[in-house]
Design a protein around this motif. Structure first.
Motif, PDB file in Angstrom:
ATOM      1  N   GLN A 120     -32.794  38.437 -25.127  1.00 35.64           N
ATOM      2  CA  GLN A 120     -31.424  37.923 -25.027  1.00 35.64           C
ATOM      3  C   GLN A 120     -30.529  38.912 -24.290  1.00 35.64           C
ATOM      4  O   GLN A 120     -30.883  40.089 -24.109  1.00 35.64           O
ATOM      5  CB  GLN A 120     -30.844  37.682 -26.437  1.00 35.64           C
ATOM      6  CG  GLN A 120     -31.597  36.644 -27.239  1.00 35.64           C
ATOM      7  CD  GLN A 120     -31.025  36.417 -28.633  1.00 35.64           C
ATOM      8  OE1 GLN A 120     -31.542  35.596 -29.380  1.00 35.64           O
ATOM      9  NE2 GLN A 120     -29.965  37.124 -29.002  1.00 35.64           N
ATOM     10  N   ASP A 121     -29.363  38.435 -23.903  1.00 36.72           N
ATOM     11  CA  ASP A 121     -28.357  39.323 -23.298  1.00 36.72           C
ATOM     12  C   ASP A 121     -27.138  39.448 -24.208  1.00 36.72           C
ATOM     13  O   ASP A 121     -26.000  39.612 -23.756  1.00 36.72           O
ATOM     14  CB  ASP A 121     -27.942  38.835 -21.908  1.00 36.72           C
ATOM     15  CG  ASP A 121     -27.367  37.430 -21.922  1.00 36.72           C
ATOM     16  OD1 ASP A 121     -27.290  36.814 -23.028  1.00 36.72           O
ATOM     17  OD2 ASP A 121     -27.001  36.929 -20.843  1.00 36.72           O
ATOM     18  N   GLN A 155     -24.229  40.711 -26.387  1.00 38.55           N
ATOM     19  CA  GLN A 155     -23.377  41.888 -26.273  1.00 38.55           C
ATOM     20  C   GLN A 155     -23.212  42.548 -27.646  1.00 38.55           C
ATOM     21  O   GLN A 155     -23.141  41.863 -28.670  1.00 38.55           O
ATOM     22  CB  GLN A 155     -22.000  41.497 -25.726  1.00 38.55           C
ATOM     23  CG  GLN A 155     -22.058  40.842 -24.352  1.00 38.55           C
ATOM     24  CD  GLN A 155     -22.700  41.759 -23.322  1.00 38.55           C
ATOM     25  OE1 GLN A 155     -22.232  42.881 -23.079  1.00 38.55           O
ATOM     26  NE2 GLN A 155     -23.780  41.287 -22.710  1.00 38.55           N
ATOM     27  N   ARG A 174     -29.771  46.548 -30.629  1.00 36.29           N
ATOM     28  CA  ARG A 174     -30.199  46.412 -29.232  1.00 36.29           C
ATOM     29  C   ARG A 174     -31.723  46.301 -29.129  1.00 36.29           C
ATOM     30  O   ARG A 174     -32.244  45.601 -28.249  1.00 36.29           O
ATOM     31  CB  ARG A 174     -29.690  47.583 -28.400  1.00 36.29           C
ATOM     32  CG  ARG A 174     -28.171  47.571 -28.199  1.00 36.29           C
ATOM     33  CD  ARG A 174     -27.714  48.592 -27.182  1.00 36.29           C
ATOM     34  NE  ARG A 174     -26.257  48.652 -27.090  1.00 36.29           N
ATOM     35  CZ  ARG A 174     -25.503  47.779 -26.419  1.00 36.29           C
ATOM     36  NH1 ARG A 174     -26.096  46.778 -25.769  1.00 36.29           N
ATOM     37  NH2 ARG A 174     -24.197  47.922 -26.383  1.00 36.29           N
ATOM     38  N   THR A 192     -33.438  43.130 -27.283  1.00 37.42           N
ATOM     39  CA  THR A 192     -34.422  43.291 -26.206  1.00 37.42           C
ATOM     40  C   THR A 192     -35.700  42.537 -26.532  1.00 37.42           C
ATOM     41  O   THR A 192     -36.275  41.846 -25.680  1.00 37.42           O
ATOM     42  CB  THR A 192     -34.732  44.782 -25.985  1.00 37.42           C
ATOM     43  OG1 THR A 192     -33.536  45.457 -25.591  1.00 37.42           O
ATOM     44  CG2 THR A 192     -35.795  44.968 -24.916  1.00 37.42           C
TER      45      THR A 192
END
Length: 330
Positions: free
Chosen positions: A250-251, A253, A242, A246
């Motif tokens: 990006q997003d 998952q 994560r 960050t």
């Protein structure tokens, strides 16, 4: 007159952090490392305290190495191959030749030269091969030869030279002119929509500053045949991914899935390597399985004897990833 320490791999991330700590404690240093220099002014801040030489110590004659060792109080052995290398099969032979035999030779020559301290920069896989036998790590070339590397160095030192081994985990930090190895994770995560992690998967982690302090602490305070797993932080793989996501903006998952859900897919990577005549030092299936295990280490095991300080590992992770992204753009 200050004591002189030979740092093998002094222009690398760990060797450089060790040199910084040695100079801060009043030692003089001879650094021997492969060319080229990462930056021409790498050691300029240390002035006459550091003598830098570019050479492959494994290609030197015994006489040349003994001359290099003359007058040295200690040797810091921060060279060798790690598990990122995928060598020709069998991997155990490659790591034996890359890590075990050169360590034994240098330790034997150090003893002959009258060196008093010898520090091996090893791997925390050696620690878990011993303390978590259920993982079966001794079956695989890389952990097996890391254990053997320690033992041959210890044997060469018996009765004459204190030999210790640092068992190093994930390490974060930066230095001039070197791209952090964590770029490989940035490359894997960049542009993907899903990057899974495994529930409970954690690893010990430290900063380069802590490695330098621990290495000099092992030299000064470690006991012969001492093995010292170090840690400054328990890092979940999910949190690490994560952090990269960050930084990339990006997003992506990060679902938590059991290792078994990807086992067959990862096994194909091992099969592909085998088809090319290659073998991982830890099979990809097992390396992935390890990321579903808690490989944290209690700092209290070694922090007292080695004297390394607490440090901000999450900040070092952030800095490391930012340097990757910055240097990629050059």
């Amino acid at each position: 007159m200050s004591q002189r320490v030979l740092v093998l791999g002094g222009t690398g991330l760990l060797g450089h952090s060790t040199i910084r700590e040695l100079v801060a404690r009043g030692y003089t240093v001879t650094s021997v490392a492969l060319p080229p220099m990462p930056t021409e002014d790498l050691f300029e801040e240390f002035g006459d305290a550091v003598d830098s030489r570019l050479a492959d110590v494994t290609e030197m004659s015994d006489e040349e190495v003994l001359e290099l060792l003359k007058g040295c109080y200690a040797v810091m052995y921060a060279i060798g191959a790690d598990e990122r290398v995928t060598p020709p099969a069998p991997a155990s032979r490659f790591f034996y030749e890359a890590n075990v035999l050169p360590t034994q030779r240098l330790a034997a020559l150090a003893r002959k030269a009258g060196v008093k301290k010898f520090v091996v920069y090893g791997s925390y896989f050696a620690e878990f091969a011993e303390t978590m036998p259920e993982l079966g790590l001794k079956k695989y070339g890389y952990p097996l030869t890391r254990l053997l590397q320690e033992q041959v160095a210890f044997a060469e030192g018996d009765g004459a030279m204190d030999v210790t081994s640092l068992r190093l985990p994930y390490i974060f930090g930066t230095m001039p002119g070197r791209m952090p190895l964590w770029k490989m994770f940035v490359d894997m995560i960049r542009g993907v929509e899903v990057f899974p992690a495994h529930p409970g998967g954690r690893t010990a982690a430290v900063t380069t500053r802590q490695v330098g302090q621990a290495a000099v602490g092992a030299m000064e305070n470690g006991e012969h045949r001492g093995t010292y797993p170090i840690s400054g932080y328990s890092l979940s793989h999910e949190a690490f991914y994560r952090t990269i996501i960050t930084a990339l903006g990006q997003d992506t998952q990060v679902p938590l899935i059991p290792f078994e859900a990807i086992e067959e897919q990862v096994a194909q990577a091992d099969a592909h390597a085998a088809s090319q005549g290659l073998e991982h030092g830890i099979p990809m299936v097992e390396a992935s399985r390890l990321r579903a295990v808690d490989l944290s280490i209690d700092p209290a095991l070694t922090q007292g004897v080695l004297g390394y300080e607490d440090d901000d590992v999450p900040a070092a992770i952030d800095e490391t990833i930012q340097v990757v992204l910055r240097d990629e753009g050059k």
